[in-house]
Design a protein around this motif. Structure first.
Motif, PDB file in Angstrom:
ATOM      1  N   THR A  99       0.827  -1.206   0.000  1.00 13.45           N
ATOM      2  CA  THR A  99       0.000   0.000   0.000  1.00 13.45           C
ATOM      3  C   THR A  99       0.862   1.257   0.000  1.00 13.45           C
ATOM      4  N   LEU A 100       1.867   1.288   0.857  1.00 17.26           N
ATOM      5  CA  LEU A 100       2.729   2.465   0.943  1.00 17.26           C
ATOM      6  C   LEU A 100       3.582   2.626  -0.309  1.00 17.26           C
ATOM      7  N   SER A 101       3.982   1.515  -0.917  1.00 17.70           N
ATOM      8  CA  SER A 101       4.750   1.589  -2.164  1.00 17.70           C
ATOM      9  C   SER A 101       3.891   2.170  -3.288  1.00 17.70           C
ATOM     10  N   LEU A 102       2.635   1.753  -3.342  1.00 17.95           N
ATOM     11  CA  LEU A 102       1.739   2.282  -4.371  1.00 17.95           C
ATOM     12  C   LEU A 102       1.476   3.773  -4.170  1.00 17.95           C
ATOM     13  N   THR A 103       1.324   4.186  -2.913  1.00 16.94           N
ATOM     14  CA  THR A 103       1.092   5.611  -2.663  1.00 16.94           C
ATOM     15  C   THR A 103       2.327   6.436  -3.005  1.00 16.94           C
ATOM     16  N   ARG A 104       3.496   5.858  -2.790  1.00 14.52           N
ATOM     17  CA  ARG A 104       4.734   6.555  -3.160  1.00 14.52           C
ATOM     18  C   ARG A 104       4.789   6.786  -4.664  1.00 14.52           C
ATOM     19  N   ASN A 105       4.165   5.869  -5.415  1.00 15.07           N
ATOM     20  CA  ASN A 105       4.161   5.998  -6.874  1.00 15.07           C
ATOM     21  C   ASN A 105       2.959   6.780  -7.402  1.00 15.07           C
ATOM     22  N   GLY A 106       2.211   7.407  -6.483  1.00 13.52           N
ATOM     23  CA  GLY A 106       1.162   8.317  -6.931  1.00 13.52           C
ATOM     24  C   GLY A 106      -0.263   7.860  -6.704  1.00 13.52           C
ATOM     25  N   GLU A 122      -7.260   3.784  -2.576  1.00 12.89           N
ATOM     26  CA  GLU A 122      -7.113   2.992  -3.807  1.00 12.89           C
ATOM     27  C   GLU A 122      -5.996   1.958  -3.651  1.00 12.89           C
ATOM     28  N   ALA A 123      -4.892   2.389  -3.037  1.00 12.87           N
ATOM     29  CA  ALA A 123      -3.761   1.487  -2.838  1.00 12.87           C
ATOM     30  C   ALA A 123      -4.124   0.351  -1.889  1.00 12.87           C
ATOM     31  N   ALA A 124      -4.892   0.676  -0.833  1.00 17.62           N
ATOM     32  CA  ALA A 124      -5.299  -0.362   0.116  1.00 17.62           C
ATOM     33  C   ALA A 124      -6.169  -1.403  -0.567  1.00 17.62           C
ATOM     34  N   LYS A 125      -7.092  -0.959  -1.390  1.00 16.78           N
ATOM     35  CA  LYS A 125      -7.962  -1.895  -2.104  1.00 16.78           C
ATOM     36  C   LYS A 125      -7.147  -2.783  -3.036  1.00 16.78           C
TER      37      LYS A 125
END
Length: 350
Positions: free
Chosen positions: A270-277, A282-285
């Motif tokens: 989740t945190l990696s996806l948020t780092r990429n924007g 959305e990342a958690a899902k």
């Protein structure tokens, strides 16, 4: 060469090209590795369990007899036709990796029986693996990495598998069931087969969440998932009670540590996806967070950072190693890990 895209992997496994004489299938998803290796073996030889056509080796065979691998790759099929030399690795011993890479290089250059197919299945091979390097450079070798299935992959696996038995789940029931499933392919398939039997093969039933309540109940896996979430949320007492409840339901330390590792992996992804924007929700899902747990998970994701998780990862891996030792107090090891994580979470303000 590397084959990683799903469509390319399925195409290769369905009809391996004649010019390919070796494959290395590796990854953390050992069930996925085994499933793909079994499927490929059936395409290479008609009887994958026939000792006249197939040589099955382990790292101990290779480590104890340096010439064994070369002899097996040189040998001809007793009954004519193609021969399969299959190696199953369970560890990461440097001497075995080196021996396999040397044999792979010779085989790809035509130094052994050209009709022999060399198949290696292993856990996640690092970039420093000599075997992986040789395989990725070889045009006649397919290197297939196996990653844990994403939520969408698991949902598709559930739908397709149940459809073969003419049963299914509605949208909410599918989300509920997928949220309970491990992403390890082999274990997931077993659970799907159990569900199909529960629904009644050929019945045409489309189950709802209420239909699944008697089946799912309060399973040990659910208690462990709750305990892991409570630990990362700083809820010491709830985490401890969840682990004790799971132990009473038959799940010991290794499963508890695995549940903690899965929760950590979801936070990391989740945190990696948020780092990429990506947006946090959305990342958690995308990371497979069940909707009922989303609020708590997002609270944790705002407090934990990738640096915090990186510091914690070795502790989880060490607990996993200790739990698997014969005679280890695995339940206590898991409880100590959960309480340590809960303490860190509290220091982060959770």
């Amino acid at each position: 060469m590397i084959i990683s895209r799903r469509a390319d992997v399925e195409r290769f496994l369905g009809a391996p090209p004649a010019n390919i004489r070796a494959a290395v299938i590796h990854g953390r998803d050992r069930g996925g590795v085994r499933e793909r290796a079994d499927g490929l073996a059936k395409k290479i030889v008609e009887r994958p369990d026939d000792p006249f056509d197939v040589a099955l080796l382990t790292e101990s065979d290779i480590d104890s007899d340096a010439a064994r691998l070369g002899d097996e790759l040189t040998a001809q099929s007793m009954l004519g036709g193609r021969r399969l030399v299959r190696v199953k690795l369970t560890g990461e011993k440097a001497s075995v990796d080196r021996a396999l890479s040397e044999a792979m290089k010779v085989h790809l250059e035509g130094g052994y029986n050209p009709d022999a197919f060399f198949l290696v299945e292993a856990g996640a091979l690092g970039r420093d693996s000599a075997l992986r390097k040789v395989g990725e450079k070889g045009e006649a070798c397919a290197v297939i990495p196996c990653y844990e299935d994403e939520v969408g992959d698991v949902a598709r696996l559930v739908r397709e598998s149940l459809a073969k038995d003419k049963v299914g789940l509605n949208g909410e029931a599918l989300e509920l069931f997928v949220g309970r499933l491990p992403h390890e392919r082999g274990v997931a398939r077993q659970e799907i087969e159990r569900l199909a039997l529960y629904l009644g093969p050929g019945s045409g039933a489309i189950a709802t969440p209420d239909d699944l309540k008697p089946y799912l109940g309060v399973e040990p896996e659910s208690s462990l998932a709750d305990a892991a979430q409570d630990a990362f949320g700083g809820k010491l007492q709830a985490a401890y009670q969840g682990l004790r409840r799971a132990a009473a339901e038959g799940e010991g330390g290794p499963a508890a540590v695995r549940a903690i590792g899965l929760h950590l992996a979801r936070l990391r992804r989740t945190l990696s996806l948020t780092r990429n924007g990506a947006g946090l929700a959305e990342a958690a899902k995308a990371s497979g967070v069940f909707w009922k747990n989303e609020r708590e998970f997002l609270r944790q994701a705002r407090a934990w950072s990738l640096d915090h998780l990186d510091l914690l990862q070795p502790e989880v891996l060490e607990a996993d190693r200790l739990c698997k030792q014969t005679g280890s107090p695995d339940t206590l090891i898991a409880e100590r890990l959960a309480l340590s994580i809960a303490g860190r979470a509290r220091r982060l303000g959770l």
